[in-house]
Design a protein around this motif. Structure first.
Motif: not given
Length: 131
Positions: A106, A103-104, A56, A73-75, A47-51
């Motif tokens: 983004s 990650i999803e 991360f 980037s993504g979730k 659930g964390d978001k990474v940029s």
């Protein structure tokens, strides 16, 4: 040293495997060789978001402690739960069992900034010449 053709690579030595809108991320064979025996891995929570370009996680080896940078980037959808108990999996199989997060994606356009296997192989050769 392995450079699988189906992956994309960052200059910070992370790899990315994209399947639909999900990207699996880990560190490269070159990175794990440079680090030496990995003894600790810290990963983000689901659930964390990474940029892109932000740290991360952390990888600690017998030689040093290093941040792991998000190549895109993504979730976070999934973190490799086996790594905290078995960090040596990153050394043993960096492109397989040693994966770190899924990650999803983004922003799919960020994938265009990553290198192909051939480009990354060239980049690593240049890095080795500097040493």
């Amino acid at each position: 040293m392995e450079f699988p053709d189906d992956l994309k690579y960052s200059k910070e030595h992370e790899w990315v495997l994209v399947e639909g809108s999900v990207a699996t991320i880990g560190i490269t064979d070159y990175a794990q060789e440079q680090l030496g025996d990995i003894v600790f891995v810290e990963l983000p929570a689901i659930g964390d978001k990474v940029s892109k370009d932000d740290a991360f996680g952390v990888v600690e080896s017998v030689k040093s402690v290093n941040d792991i940078y998000a190549p895109i980037s993504g979730k976070v959808l999934e973190a490799n739960d086996d790594l905290p108990e078995n960090p040596e999996m990153v050394n043993d199989d960096p492109y397989g069992d040693g994966w770190m997060i899924k990650i999803e994606v983004s922003d799919a356009e960020e994938l265009d900034d990553l290198m192909t296997a051939d480009e990354y192989k060239e980049y690593v050769a240049e890095e080795e010449e500097k040493e």
